[in-house]
Design a protein around this motif. Structure first.
Motif, short mmCIF file in Angstrom:
data_model
loop_
_atom_site.label_atom_id
_atom_site.label_comp_id
_atom_site.label_asym_id
_atom_site.label_seq_id
_atom_site.Cartn_x
_atom_site.Cartn_y
_atom_site.Cartn_z
N THR A 68 -11.13 -22.36 -3.81
CA THR A 68 -12.02 -21.90 -4.89
C THR A 68 -11.33 -20.98 -5.89
O THR A 68 -11.86 -20.76 -6.98
N ASN A 69 -10.17 -20.40 -5.54
CA ASN A 69 -9.46 -19.54 -6.49
C ASN A 69 -8.98 -20.33 -7.70
O ASN A 69 -8.66 -21.52 -7.59
N THR A 70 -8.89 -19.66 -8.86
CA THR A 70 -8.33 -20.30 -10.04
C THR A 70 -6.80 -20.24 -10.00
O THR A 70 -6.21 -19.48 -9.21
N LEU A 71 -6.15 -21.00 -10.88
CA LEU A 71 -4.68 -20.93 -10.97
C LEU A 71 -4.23 -19.54 -11.37
O LEU A 71 -3.20 -19.05 -10.91
N GLN A 72 -4.99 -18.88 -12.26
CA GLN A 72 -4.63 -17.53 -12.68
C GLN A 72 -4.63 -16.58 -11.50
O GLN A 72 -3.74 -15.74 -11.35
N GLU A 73 -5.62 -16.70 -10.63
CA GLU A 73 -5.67 -15.85 -9.44
C GLU A 73 -4.49 -16.15 -8.52
O GLU A 73 -3.91 -15.24 -7.92
N PHE A 74 -4.11 -17.43 -8.40
CA PHE A 74 -2.95 -17.78 -7.58
C PHE A 74 -1.66 -17.23 -8.18
O PHE A 74 -0.72 -16.92 -7.44
N GLU A 75 -1.57 -17.12 -9.50
CA GLU A 75 -0.38 -16.54 -10.12
C GLU A 75 -0.12 -15.12 -9.62
O GLU A 75 1.03 -14.71 -9.49
N PHE A 76 -1.17 -14.38 -9.34
CA PHE A 76 -1.02 -13.02 -8.85
C PHE A 76 -0.75 -12.98 -7.35
O PHE A 76 -0.17 -12.03 -6.85
N MET A 77 -1.18 -14.00 -6.63
CA MET A 77 -1.06 -13.99 -5.17
C MET A 77 0.27 -14.54 -4.68
O MET A 77 0.79 -14.09 -3.66
N LEU A 78 0.82 -15.52 -5.38
CA LEU A 78 2.00 -16.23 -4.89
C LEU A 78 3.29 -15.50 -5.29
O LEU A 78 3.35 -14.89 -6.35
N PRO A 79 4.32 -15.56 -4.45
CA PRO A 79 5.60 -14.90 -4.79
C PRO A 79 6.23 -15.52 -6.03
O PRO A 79 6.43 -16.73 -6.10
N ARG A 116 0.80 -1.22 0.00
CA ARG A 116 0.00 0.00 0.00
C ARG A 116 0.83 1.27 0.00
O ARG A 116 0.29 2.38 -0.03
N ASN A 117 2.16 1.18 0.04
CA ASN A 117 3.00 2.37 0.17
C ASN A 117 2.90 3.33 -1.02
O ASN A 117 3.14 4.52 -0.87
N ILE A 118 2.56 2.81 -2.20
CA ILE A 118 2.58 3.66 -3.40
C ILE A 118 1.22 4.32 -3.66
O ILE A 118 1.13 5.53 -3.81
N TYR A 119 0.17 3.50 -3.70
CA TYR A 119 -1.15 4.05 -4.02
C TYR A 119 -2.10 4.07 -2.83
O TYR A 119 -3.25 4.47 -2.97
N GLY A 120 -1.63 3.63 -1.66
CA GLY A 120 -2.49 3.58 -0.49
C GLY A 120 -3.38 2.36 -0.47
O GLY A 120 -4.16 2.16 0.47
N VAL A 121 -3.28 1.51 -1.49
CA VAL A 121 -4.08 0.29 -1.61
C VAL A 121 -3.16 -0.84 -2.05
O VAL A 121 -2.45 -0.71 -3.04
N PRO A 122 -3.13 -1.95 -1.32
CA PRO A 122 -2.34 -3.09 -1.78
C PRO A 122 -3.03 -3.78 -2.96
O PRO A 122 -4.27 -3.80 -3.02
N TYR A 123 -2.26 -4.30 -3.89
CA TYR A 123 -2.88 -4.98 -5.02
C TYR A 123 -1.95 -6.02 -5.61
O TYR A 123 -0.75 -5.99 -5.40
N HIS A 124 -2.55 -6.96 -6.32
CA HIS A 124 -1.83 -7.93 -7.13
C HIS A 124 -2.03 -7.53 -8.58
O HIS A 124 -3.05 -6.94 -8.93
N GLY A 125 -1.08 -7.84 -9.43
CA GLY A 125 -1.29 -7.50 -10.83
C GLY A 125 -0.25 -8.09 -11.75
O GLY A 125 0.71 -8.74 -11.32
N MET A 126 -0.47 -7.85 -13.04
CA MET A 126 0.47 -8.26 -14.08
C MET A 126 0.62 -7.12 -15.07
O MET A 126 -0.36 -6.48 -15.45
N LYS A 140 -0.23 -11.74 2.70
CA LYS A 140 -0.66 -13.09 3.04
C LYS A 140 0.43 -14.10 2.70
O LYS A 140 1.05 -14.02 1.65
N SER A 141 0.66 -15.06 3.58
CA SER A 141 1.73 -16.03 3.35
C SER A 141 1.23 -17.46 3.51
O SER A 141 2.02 -18.37 3.72
#
Length: 214
Positions: free
Chosen positions: A148-159, A72-82, A107-108
């Motif tokens: 319930t998450n898809t693999l695509q959603e996990f791609e954004f969540m996982l390190p 959240r340091n940049i936009y004030g909101v944490p996010y995942h993305g590509m 989240k870990s």
């Protein structure tokens, strides 16, 4: 037929994405298009400069696809993305971004369904994730369960320094690969530390070799 404006075309294309996804496009210096979603809004405006540390900045400075969690340091909101660079002939001109809401900042664990409730599995203990029965099957050394998450959603969540997509149906934890075996047609099989094998498909084999350096 009248020629569609770029903005109109992008507005239509965005409808192909989930309502949770915000879309942005940049040139090398600033944002030229932004469409917020119902779940995540970084409050970007056309003409805003690209900030250091963002996905867009990382994609443009490294000239390659970037997928990760931004705090959240940049936009004030944490996010995942590509963020994926785009080119005009051989010249990189900017990038396109898909921005997802962060389910939990920092989240870990992956919390899967158990027989009596739910069980959190730390990232370090995950061996692989598999798309199975329209859900994701998370496998650890001593436990496995569905999410319930898809693999695509996990791609954004996982390190991304630990978890690699190796197949349309699999993401693996590289720290839990025991050995890599050649297979037919430039593909591989991964021998995992729990004794199971995970395939690396032909479409991911070059990417996989590049990331693991062999």
């Amino acid at each position: 037929m009248k020629q569609l404006s770029l903005s109109s075309l992008l507005d239509v294309m965005v409808e192909l994405f989930s309502e949770e996804v915000s879309i942005a496009i940049t040139n090398k210096h600033e944002y030229v298009y932004y469409r917020r979603s119902k779940r995540i809004d970084l409050k970007i405006h056309e003409g805003d400069p690209i900030k250091k540390g963002t996905l867009a900045y990382k994609a443009i400075t490294t000239n390659k696809k970037v997928s990760e969690f931004i705090d959240r340091n940049i936009y004030g909101v944490p996010y995942h993305g590509m963020a994926v660079p785009y080119y005009n002939e051989d010249e990189m001109e900017g990038c396109v971004l898909a921005i997802y809401p962060a389910y939990t900042e920092g989240k870990s664990v992956v919390t899967v369904r158990s027989q009596d409730g739910w069980k959190p599995i730390p990232f370090s203990e995950l061996i692989y994730l598999e798309a199975k029965e329209r859900k994701t099957y998370a496998v650890a050394q001593d436990y496995a369960g569905f999410h319930t998450n898809t693999l695509q959603e996990f791609e954004f969540m996982l390190p991304t320094d630990v978890f690699i997509r190796c197949h349309r149906s699999y993401i693996v934890n590289v720290n839990n690969i025991e050995e890599i075996y050649p297979d037919t047609h430039s593909t591989f099989m991964l021998g995992m530390k729990n004794g199971e094998q995970v395939p690396v498909s032909q479409s991911y084999s070059s990417y996989f070799r590049k990331l693991l350096g062999f």
